[in-house]
Design an enzyme around this catalytic site. Structure first.
Site, PDB file in Angstrom:
ATOM      1  N   LYS A  73       0.817  -1.218   0.000  1.00  0.00           N
ATOM      2  CA  LYS A  73       0.000   0.000   0.000  1.00  0.00           C
ATOM      3  C   LYS A  73       0.846   1.260   0.000  1.00  0.00           C
ATOM      4  O   LYS A  73       0.602   2.175  -0.772  1.00  0.00           O
ATOM      5  CB  LYS A  73      -0.902   0.059   1.241  1.00  0.00           C
ATOM      6  CG  LYS A  73      -2.004  -0.942   1.286  1.00  0.00           C
ATOM      7  CD  LYS A  73      -2.978  -0.630   2.427  1.00  0.00           C
ATOM      8  CE  LYS A  73      -2.354  -0.637   3.814  1.00  0.00           C
ATOM      9  NZ  LYS A  73      -1.844  -1.939   4.245  1.00  0.00           N
ATOM     10  N   ARG A  93      -9.916   1.693   8.518  1.00  0.00           N
ATOM     11  CA  ARG A  93      -9.555   0.314   8.844  1.00  0.00           C
ATOM     12  C   ARG A  93     -10.581  -0.355   9.732  1.00  0.00           C
ATOM     13  O   ARG A  93     -10.446  -1.541  10.025  1.00  0.00           O
ATOM     14  CB  ARG A  93      -8.219   0.310   9.590  1.00  0.00           C
ATOM     15  CG  ARG A  93      -6.997   0.031   8.719  1.00  0.00           C
ATOM     16  CD  ARG A  93      -5.782   0.289   9.585  1.00  0.00           C
ATOM     17  NE  ARG A  93      -4.654  -0.519   9.284  1.00  0.00           N
ATOM     18  CZ  ARG A  93      -3.490  -0.020   8.797  1.00  0.00           C
ATOM     19  NH1 ARG A  93      -3.384   1.250   8.482  1.00  0.00           N
ATOM     20  NH2 ARG A  93      -2.470  -0.808   8.612  1.00  0.00           N
ATOM     21  N   ARG A 144      11.241  -6.477   4.762  1.00  0.00           N
ATOM     22  CA  ARG A 144      11.173  -5.055   5.127  1.00  0.00           C
ATOM     23  C   ARG A 144      11.752  -4.837   6.527  1.00  0.00           C
ATOM     24  O   ARG A 144      12.416  -3.831   6.784  1.00  0.00           O
ATOM     25  CB  ARG A 144       9.721  -4.567   5.082  1.00  0.00           C
ATOM     26  CG  ARG A 144       9.595  -3.076   5.356  1.00  0.00           C
ATOM     27  CD  ARG A 144       8.194  -2.592   5.120  1.00  0.00           C
ATOM     28  NE  ARG A 144       7.294  -2.922   6.223  1.00  0.00           N
ATOM     29  CZ  ARG A 144       5.993  -2.684   6.224  1.00  0.00           C
ATOM     30  NH1 ARG A 144       5.423  -2.135   5.175  1.00  0.00           N
ATOM     31  NH2 ARG A 144       5.248  -2.989   7.256  1.00  0.00           N
ATOM     32  N   ARG A 188      11.537  -1.552  11.150  1.00  0.00           N
ATOM     33  CA  ARG A 188      10.333  -1.076  11.827  1.00  0.00           C
ATOM     34  C   ARG A 188      10.054  -1.902  13.068  1.00  0.00           C
ATOM     35  O   ARG A 188      10.131  -3.124  13.039  1.00  0.00           O
ATOM     36  CB  ARG A 188       9.135  -1.171  10.873  1.00  0.00           C
ATOM     37  CG  ARG A 188       8.774   0.162  10.264  1.00  0.00           C
ATOM     38  CD  ARG A 188       7.679   0.032   9.255  1.00  0.00           C
ATOM     39  NE  ARG A 188       6.424  -0.457   9.812  1.00  0.00           N
ATOM     40  CZ  ARG A 188       5.258  -0.342   9.182  1.00  0.00           C
ATOM     41  NH1 ARG A 188       5.196   0.248   8.006  1.00  0.00           N
ATOM     42  NH2 ARG A 188       4.158  -0.816   9.724  1.00  0.00           N
ATOM     43  N   ARG A 223      -0.766  -8.455  13.349  1.00  0.00           N
ATOM     44  CA  ARG A 223      -1.335  -7.441  12.447  1.00  0.00           C
ATOM     45  C   ARG A 223      -2.174  -8.080  11.341  1.00  0.00           C
ATOM     46  O   ARG A 223      -3.178  -7.525  10.928  1.00  0.00           O
ATOM     47  CB  ARG A 223      -0.215  -6.576  11.856  1.00  0.00           C
ATOM     48  CG  ARG A 223       0.287  -5.557  12.893  1.00  0.00           C
ATOM     49  CD  ARG A 223       1.665  -5.018  12.570  1.00  0.00           C
ATOM     50  NE  ARG A 223       1.738  -4.395  11.290  1.00  0.00           N
ATOM     51  CZ  ARG A 223       2.806  -4.453  10.488  1.00  0.00           C
ATOM     52  NH1 ARG A 223       3.876  -5.124  10.847  1.00  0.00           N
ATOM     53  NH2 ARG A 223       2.806  -3.840   9.342  1.00  0.00           N
TER      54      ARG A 223
HETATM   55  P1  AMP Z   1       0.666   0.956   8.459  1.00  0.00           P
HETATM   56  O1  AMP Z   1       1.910   1.721   8.197  1.00  0.00           O
HETATM   57  O2  AMP Z   1      -0.497   1.421   7.630  1.00  0.00           O
HETATM   58  O3  AMP Z   1       0.868  -0.524   8.386  1.00  0.00           O
HETATM   59  O4  AMP Z   1       0.243   1.266   9.981  1.00  0.00           O
HETATM   60  C1  AMP Z   1       1.099   0.944  11.057  1.00  0.00           C
HETATM   61  C2  AMP Z   1       0.319   0.925  12.366  1.00  0.00           C
HETATM   62  O5  AMP Z   1      -0.246   2.217  12.613  1.00  0.00           O
HETATM   63  C3  AMP Z   1      -0.857  -0.036  12.402  1.00  0.00           C
HETATM   64  O6  AMP Z   1      -0.476  -1.361  12.710  1.00  0.00           O
HETATM   65  C4  AMP Z   1      -1.705   0.595  13.501  1.00  0.00           C
HETATM   66  O7  AMP Z   1      -1.159   0.354  14.788  1.00  0.00           O
HETATM   67  C5  AMP Z   1      -1.529   2.082  13.213  1.00  0.00           C
HETATM   68  N1  AMP Z   1      -2.549   2.565  12.261  1.00  0.00           N
HETATM   69  C6  AMP Z   1      -2.348   3.010  10.992  1.00  0.00           C
HETATM   70  N2  AMP Z   1      -3.512   3.348  10.408  1.00  0.00           N
HETATM   71  C7  AMP Z   1      -4.479   3.106  11.332  1.00  0.00           C
HETATM   72  C8  AMP Z   1      -5.897   3.235  11.335  1.00  0.00           C
HETATM   73  N3  AMP Z   1      -6.568   3.671  10.262  1.00  0.00           N
HETATM   74  N4  AMP Z   1      -6.562   2.892  12.475  1.00  0.00           N
HETATM   75  C9  AMP Z   1      -5.907   2.465  13.562  1.00  0.00           C
HETATM   76  N5  AMP Z   1      -4.582   2.290  13.614  1.00  0.00           N
HETATM   77  C10 AMP Z   1      -3.872   2.599  12.522  1.00  0.00           C
END
Ligand code: AMP
Length: 194
Positions: A13, A88, A127, A133, A144
């Site tokens: 994404k 989400r 990654r 990360r 996740r």
């Molecule tokens: P990502 O980089 O999109 O994988 O997001 C990393 C982390 O940020 C996720 O595992 C959540 O802990 C938090 N996060 C990102 N977007 C959201 C969202 N829309 N709602 C809740 N937590 C989020």
């Protein structure tokens, strides 16, 4: 255009969001990136978000929704935006609907990147080595994926029901996937214009 980019962790994404948004000249708004920036700056929002992120859980809706509401109200998002990683949860969908309604806009497409599960885990482990990360350890990756399947996968039905869901094969080279995304977005734009 106003686009949502969806897909499980590791689907690509973030990478596609940046390329697609740049080509459409709209901002890519990544909630994950905004949270990570706050974590590294040590802001109160970052401190709050970090405990959830490190555990592979979602940050509470009230925190996330307020952050997105403020971000899409900024002037660069006036003519469109691409949301990467939001909404989400079902509650976030309702909140996004109300944000858009109050500005008289609507989502044009919800693009979901599909990638098979083994490939997802491999990508995330790779990654982890490159980016380091905190949430890319094997246990947290698995957590996740589960959280995605439970809380976010049902959203695909919601957008399918609205006729907005566009499925794109996320396997293969980045440029190939981008081409597939644009083939679908061109179709959506063509339909909207006719
Ligand atoms: P990502 O980089 O999109 O994988 O997001 C990393 C982390 O940020 C996720 O595992 C959540 O802990 C938090 N996060 C990102 N977007 C959201 C969202 N829309 N709602 C809740 N937590 C989020």
């Amino acid at each position: 255009m106003r686009i949502i980019l969806m897909g499980p962790p590791g689907a690509g994404k973030g990478t596609q969001a940046k390329v697609v948004a740049a080509r459409l000249e709209i901002p890519a708004i990544s909630t994950g990136d905004i949270f990570r920036a706050n974590v590294s700056e040590g802001t109160p929002l970052g401190l709050e978000a970090k405990r959830y992120m490190d555990a592979g859980d979602y940050v509470p809706d009230e925190v996330t929704n307020g952050m997105v509401r403020d971000r899409i109200a900024e002037s660069d998002a006036r003519n469109g935006f691409l949301l990467d990683g939001y909404p989400r949860t079902v509650a976030q969908v309702a909140e996004l609907d109300s944000m858009l309604e109050s500005s008289g806009h609507a989502i044009d497409a919800a693009v979901v990147l599909t990638v098979d599960e083994d490939e997802l885990v491999q990508r995330l482990l790779t990654r982890a080595k490159i980016e380091g990360r905190a949430d890319d350890t094997e246990d947290v990756i698995r957590k996740r994926q589960n959280v995605y399947n439970e809380q976010t996968a049902p959203l695909l039905e919601v957008y399918a029901g609205r006729g907005l869901l566009v499925e794109v094969d996320g396997m293969g080279e980045v440029a190939e996937v981008t081409d597939r995304v644009f083939a679908e977005l061109d179709r959506v734009r063509g339909e909207a214009a006719s």
